[in-house]
Design an enzyme around this catalytic site. Structure first.
Site, PDB file in Angstrom:
ATOM      1  N   GLY A   1     -16.181 -49.035  97.209  1.00 35.06           N
ATOM      2  CA  GLY A   1     -15.701 -48.335  98.410  1.00 35.06           C
ATOM      3  C   GLY A   1     -16.659 -47.209  98.782  1.00 35.06           C
TER       4      GLY A   1
ATOM      5  N   ARG B   1     -18.309 -55.191  97.775  1.00 36.10           N
ATOM      6  CA  ARG B   1     -17.627 -55.512  96.523  1.00 36.10           C
ATOM      7  C   ARG B   1     -18.133 -56.912  96.195  1.00 36.10           C
ATOM      8  NH1 ARG B   1     -13.959 -51.310  95.970  1.00 36.10           N
ATOM      9  NH2 ARG B   1     -12.916 -50.611  97.859  1.00 36.10           N
TER      10      ARG B   1
ATOM     11  N   GLY C   1     -18.081 -46.189  92.195  1.00 39.68           N
ATOM     12  CA  GLY C   1     -16.933 -45.858  91.361  1.00 39.68           C
ATOM     13  C   GLY C   1     -17.017 -46.518  89.985  1.00 39.68           C
ATOM     14  N   ASP C   2     -15.865 -46.606  89.297  1.00 36.65           N
ATOM     15  CA  ASP C   2     -15.900 -47.109  87.917  1.00 36.65           C
ATOM     16  C   ASP C   2     -16.324 -48.573  87.844  1.00 36.65           C
ATOM     17  OD1 ASP C   2     -13.509 -47.846  89.103  1.00 36.65           O
ATOM     18  OD2 ASP C   2     -12.320 -47.633  87.293  1.00 36.65           O
TER      19      ASP C   2
ATOM     20  N   THR D   1     -16.789 -41.859  94.887  1.00 40.12           N
ATOM     21  CA  THR D   1     -15.523 -42.509  95.273  1.00 40.12           C
ATOM     22  C   THR D   1     -14.553 -41.419  95.697  1.00 40.12           C
ATOM     23  OG1 THR D   1     -13.525 -43.612  94.440  1.00 40.12           O
ATOM     24  CG2 THR D   1     -14.911 -42.592  92.790  1.00 40.12           C
TER      25      THR D   1
ATOM     26  N   ASP E   1     -11.535 -41.484  95.183  1.00 41.41           N
ATOM     27  CA  ASP E   1     -10.375 -41.489  94.283  1.00 41.41           C
ATOM     28  C   ASP E   1     -10.417 -40.410  93.197  1.00 41.41           C
ATOM     29  OD1 ASP E   1      -9.600 -43.723  95.714  1.00 41.41           O
ATOM     30  OD2 ASP E   1     -10.417 -45.136  94.256  1.00 41.41           O
TER      31      ASP E   1
ATOM     32  N   ASP F   1     -11.424 -40.730  90.248  1.00 42.30           N
ATOM     33  CA  ASP F   1     -10.800 -41.331  89.059  1.00 42.30           C
ATOM     34  C   ASP F   1     -11.794 -41.658  87.948  1.00 42.30           C
ATOM     35  OD1 ASP F   1     -12.100 -43.324  90.426  1.00 42.30           O
ATOM     36  OD2 ASP F   1     -10.471 -44.772  90.342  1.00 42.30           O
TER      37      ASP F   1
ATOM     38  N   ARG G   1      12.598 -33.943 110.965  1.00 34.73           N
ATOM     39  CA  ARG G   1      12.539 -35.246 110.304  1.00 34.73           C
ATOM     40  C   ARG G   1      11.938 -35.128 108.902  1.00 34.73           C
ATOM     41  NH1 ARG G   1       9.758 -38.401 115.304  1.00 34.73           N
ATOM     42  NH2 ARG G   1      11.640 -39.264 116.248  1.00 34.73           N
TER      43      ARG G   1
ATOM     44  N   GLY H   1      -6.142 -43.622  96.608  1.00 34.62           N
ATOM     45  CA  GLY H   1      -6.442 -43.109  95.270  1.00 34.62           C
ATOM     46  C   GLY H   1      -6.428 -44.189  94.215  1.00 34.62           C
ATOM     47  N   ARG H   2      -6.149 -45.413  94.671  1.00 32.69           N
ATOM     48  CA  ARG H   2      -6.014 -46.552  93.750  1.00 32.69           C
ATOM     49  C   ARG H   2      -4.977 -46.224  92.680  1.00 32.69           C
ATOM     50  NH1 ARG H   2     -10.629 -50.813  92.742  1.00 32.69           N
ATOM     51  NH2 ARG H   2     -11.224 -49.959  94.746  1.00 32.69           N
TER      52      ARG H   2
ATOM     53  N   GLU I   1       7.039 -31.149  99.882  1.00 33.69           N
ATOM     54  CA  GLU I   1       8.292 -30.949  99.139  1.00 33.69           C
ATOM     55  C   GLU I   1       8.285 -31.745  97.841  1.00 33.69           C
ATOM     56  OE1 GLU I   1       8.449 -30.622 102.514  1.00 33.69           O
ATOM     57  OE2 GLU I   1       9.058 -28.557 102.119  1.00 33.69           O
TER      58      GLU I   1
ATOM     59  N   ARG J   1      19.061 -24.855 102.032  1.00 35.50           N
ATOM     60  CA  ARG J   1      18.414 -23.556 102.205  1.00 35.50           C
ATOM     61  C   ARG J   1      17.924 -23.365 103.646  1.00 35.50           C
ATOM     62  NH1 ARG J   1      13.486 -21.815 101.696  1.00 35.50           N
ATOM     63  NH2 ARG J   1      12.421 -23.614 100.807  1.00 35.50           N
TER      64      ARG J   1
ATOM     65  N   ARG K   1     -11.461 -42.390 104.272  1.00 37.12           N
ATOM     66  CA  ARG K   1     -12.779 -42.719 103.711  1.00 37.12           C
ATOM     67  C   ARG K   1     -13.936 -42.312 104.615  1.00 37.12           C
ATOM     68  NH1 ARG K   1     -12.090 -47.905 100.784  1.00 37.12           N
ATOM     69  NH2 ARG K   1     -13.863 -48.759 101.880  1.00 37.12           N
TER      70      ARG K   1
END
Ligand code: ADP
Ligand code: F6P
Length: 319
Positions: free
Chosen positions: A11, A72, A102-103, A125, A127, A129, A162, A170-171, A187, A211, A252
């Site tokens: 990616g 890829r 990435g990895d 990447t 991510d 990660d 709403r 983030g895979r 939240e 609240r 990305r």
């Protein structure tokens, strides 16, 4: 070493161009020729390799994506693909390779190193990660894109009172979700690294409502599941109006932040220095703002760790 090459794989990530630029310019600084391999490992197998001049990386430091393109590559996962890749590098007289990705890309880099091609990995990447580095190239830009998007969603969430459930990339890692959640004041943050019961999510929503909170923002890391599924349960159990936003590939793209340009420049140049120092099968990383290099196999045998104190902090601030 007279000839090196650089490729981007997996990616894409904002800042990859800054890393390519740094590799080309650092090589030139040392009097070494740098070649660009186009389309990642696929292009390497096909021999799409061209020499890169100093000017070829001009005006790219601020651009997202990768001027070398990426892929890829299923073909490269096979023994046959890796053999062809090594042949292409030999045919072009390339003595060292820098793999930015990435990895998965690092596993590919490791295979080339085992086959006798000096290879260095640079973590690129969104991510974040990859073990053994505090940051990967592209993470900070993606994080800022997410936070800007949530700020906008917050405006309309308040107007309509709403609950928004926002899915981020983030895979399998929760880094983007967690950092965005803290920075945007969500939240609830739902990440793979911290189990969270649905009852807890609902209870926190109801407490905020009692609240007087006028809206709620919940961030879901793609690694835990679909935002739409969470939205459905929340709607059923609270009766509130919910909306889902899947941020997708906007995360990305875009011009890299100053932070990403800086770490990309530092790590791209360091990769050249490591090849010149005779190193192979190593990845560059940043730990406590210092450049480090670690054996790729050793790095990938470790599990990427998330700082869960940030998760606990975010929870304590969003009561
Ligand atoms: P990323 O590098 O961002 O994690 P991928 O997981 O898609 O992205 O990996 C990029 C490419 O690296 C793959 O398409 C493949 O060509 C190569 N790759 C991944 N895993 C391996 C492996 N075990 N052996 C050889 N090559 C691999
Ligand atoms: O690894 C980067 C990443 O954007 C992940 O966050 C995401 O899961 C994946 O790539 C998406 O891949 P693709 O662009 O091939 O759909």
């Amino acid at each position: 070493m007279q000839n090196m090459a650089v490729l981007t794989s997996g990616g894409d990530a904002p800042g990859m161009n800054a890393a390519v630029r740094a590799a080309v310019r650092r090589a030139a600084y040392h009097g070494v020729k740098m070649y660009g391999v186009y389309y990642g490992f696929d292009g390497l197998i096909r021999g799409e390799i061209r020499e890169m001049s100093l000017g070829s990386v001009g005006d790219i430091i601020h651009r997202g994506g990768t001027i070398l393109f990426t892929a890829r590559s299923e073909a490269f996962k096979t023994e046959e693909g890796q053999r062809k890749a090594v042949e292409q590098l030999r045919a072009h007289g390339i003595e060292g390779l820098i793999v930015i990705g990435g990895d998965g890309s690092f596993r590919g880099a490791q295979k080339l190193s085992q086959k006798g091609v000096p290879t260095i990995g640079v973590p690129g990447t969104i991510d974040n990660d990859i073990p053994c580095t505090d940051f990967t190239i592209g993470f900070d830009t993606a994080l800022n894109t997410i936070v800007q998007a949530i700020d906008k969603i917050r405006d309309t969430a308040t107007s309509h009172e709403r609950t928004y459930i926002i899915e981020v990339m983030g895979r399998d890692a929760g880094d983007l979700a967690l950092s965005a959640g803290l920075a945007a004041g969500a939240e609830s943050i739902i990440i793979p690294e911290a189990e969270q019961e649905m009852d807890d999510i609902i209870e926190r929503l109801l407490a905020g409502h009692r609240r007087g909170k006028r809206h709620s923002i919940i961030i879901v890391a793609e690694g835990v599941g679909k935002a739409a599924d969470y939205a459905e349960v929340i709607k059923q159990r609270t009766g509130w109006e919910t909306r889902v936003t899947v941020l997708g590939h906007i995360q990305r793209g875009g011009s890299p932040t100053a932070f990403d340009r800086m770490i990309a420049s530092r790590m791209g140049a360091a990769a050249v220095d490591l090849l010149l120092a005779g190193k192979t099968g190593r990845m560059v990383g940043i730990q406590h703002n210092q450049l480090v290099d670690i054996d790729i196999e050793e790095a990938l045998s470790q599990k990427h760790k998330l700082d869960l104190s940030i998760y606990r902090l975010a929870r304590s601030l969003s009561i």
